[in-house]
Write an enzyme that holds these catalytic residues in place. Structure first.
Site, PDB file in Angstrom:
ATOM      1  NE  ARG A  74      -4.502  45.156  35.352  1.00 11.91           N
ATOM      2  CZ  ARG A  74      -3.538  44.756  35.882  1.00 11.91           C
ATOM      3  NH1 ARG A  74      -2.374  45.002  35.037  1.00 11.91           N
ATOM      4  NH2 ARG A  74      -3.332  43.727  36.997  1.00 11.91           N
ATOM      5  NE  ARG A  97       1.300  49.916  40.790  1.00 10.77           N
ATOM      6  CZ  ARG A  97       0.661  48.710  40.294  1.00 10.77           C
ATOM      7  NH1 ARG A  97       0.285  48.711  39.236  1.00 10.77           N
ATOM      8  NH2 ARG A  97       1.053  47.503  40.921  1.00 10.77           N
ATOM      9  CG  HIS A 175       2.680  49.728  32.925  1.00 12.11           C
ATOM     10  ND1 HIS A 175       2.143  49.136  32.235  1.00 12.11           N
ATOM     11  CD2 HIS A 175       2.886  48.753  33.929  1.00 12.11           C
ATOM     12  CE1 HIS A 175       1.976  47.824  32.242  1.00 12.11           C
ATOM     13  NE2 HIS A 175       2.593  47.528  33.462  1.00 12.11           N
ATOM     14  CG  ASP A 220       6.672  41.027  30.886  1.00  6.60           C
ATOM     15  OD1 ASP A 220       7.178  42.094  30.798  1.00  6.60           O
ATOM     16  OD2 ASP A 220       6.123  40.720  31.864  1.00  6.60           O
ATOM     17  CD  GLU A 279       5.028  48.884  30.567  1.00  8.79           C
ATOM     18  OE1 GLU A 279       5.543  49.224  31.805  1.00  8.79           O
ATOM     19  OE2 GLU A 279       4.518  47.950  30.420  1.00  8.79           O
TER      20      GLU A 279
END
EC number: 5.1.3.15
Length: 322
Positions: A74, A97, A175, A220, A279
């Site tokens: 994270r 990832r 990201h 978002d 991103e």
């Protein structure tokens, strides 16, 4: 104490140190001669740290991050491939990832104009398990490099190696979690007047109205047809991040805010105040590769001191300048 011996690798050009990181996971340290550094975990091909020549951390990494496969790390710069978010049949953000990558000491020729001596080349190929969930053969090469001025550069090259003649399509994002002094003191320039898909409203399409993006609640959004350069201005730290991108038309802006932060086990309740994800991505129109074809997407991050608080830095000059 970590008694693992560090191994410094030097061939004709790359130079990096390989050592054990958190929970014994392999990590690579890149150092630029002027003092900037970056850290890359082979788990996820994941950049977890990027420091300037004053050793200040520029990326956000959650204090609650679980460095334990199969959970993704994270913070830092997770790689979303071959799927961004839940926009498809795979697990959210795909599987690159949370796979172990391999160092590639002799990658195919890399047309590059960067003078960097501090870089590492990684490669990911699908395992038999991966082919069961996404039945396509690929080679994903990642170069992580530090420029002489401390810029962090990530170049992804993804090739279709299917032998059955089948094309494949994918979506993608770097990201990137940036470290900020206080989310309420941050503004993002370069996305004004653009269309975006709002993930908090069923990906409905809207047009950005504001002068610049500022933050006072959860956000978002996927911005579409974005410029190659975006500036993230941190008033309190008097620092501007400049994000340059190539082959990545979209840009995601994300901050979970307080409620969502509390619901995430690997994220501190108050940590949303100190991070912002901007991103570089390719989401709206998936990339399709025929066998033998290769896609390339590049991200370059730099951090410049800005005295924007006193009005001396014109953000438009940052966006339009070199």
């Amino acid at each position: 104490m970590n008694h693992e011996k560090d191994k410094t690798v030097s061939s004709s050009s790359p130079s990096y140190t390989l050592s054990k990181g958190i929970n014994g996971l392999d990590k690579i340290l890149l150092r630029e001669s002027r003092g900037s550094s970056a850290e890359v975990y082979l788990y996820g091909g994941h950049v977890t740290s990027w420091k300037n020549d004053h050793a200040e951390e520029l990326l956000f990494l959650s204090s609650k991050s679980i460095f334990k496969p199969p959970k993704a790390i994270r913070g830092g710069i997770p790689l979303c491939f071959p799927q961004f978010s839940n926009l498809g049949p795979l697990e959210s953000h795909g599987f690159a990832r949370n796979r172990i990558w391999t160092i590639e000491d002799d990658p195919p020729p890399f047309p590059t104009n960067n003078l960097s001596k501090a870089f590492v080349d990684l490669i990911l190929k699908p395992s038999e398990e991966d082919l069961k969930i996404w039945n396509h053969s690929f080679e994903y090469r990642l170069r992580v490099a530090l420029g002489p001025g401390g810029d962090l550069m990530l170049t992804s090259r993804i090739r279709n190696t299917n032998s059955d003649g089948k094309p494949f399509s994918f979506t993608f994002a770097y990201h990137t979690y940036l470290s900020v002094s206080d989310i309420s003191e941050v503004r993002v320039e370069g996305l004004e007047t653009l269309d975006y898909l709002d993930n908090l409203q069923n990906r409905e399409r809207f047009t950005e109205q504001g002068d610049a993006l500022t933050f006072e609640s959860e956000v978002d959004k996927i911005y579409l047809s974005t410029p190659t350069k975006i500036a993230i201005i941190d008033h309190e730290k008097k620092r501007t991040f400049v994000l340059r991108k190539d082959g990545l038309p979209d840009a995601v802006v994300w901050n979970p805010w307080d409620k969502k932060a509390k619901s995430m086990a690997d994220f501190g309740d108050d940590e949303y105040k100190y991070m912002l994800c901007v991103e570089a991505a390719n989401i709206e129109k998936a990339i399709t590769l025929k066998p033998g074809e290769e896609w390339k997407g590049r991200l370059e991050l730099s951090a410049v001191p800005s005295s924007y608080c006193s009005g001396q830095l014109d953000p438009q000059r940052v966006l339009q300048g070199s």
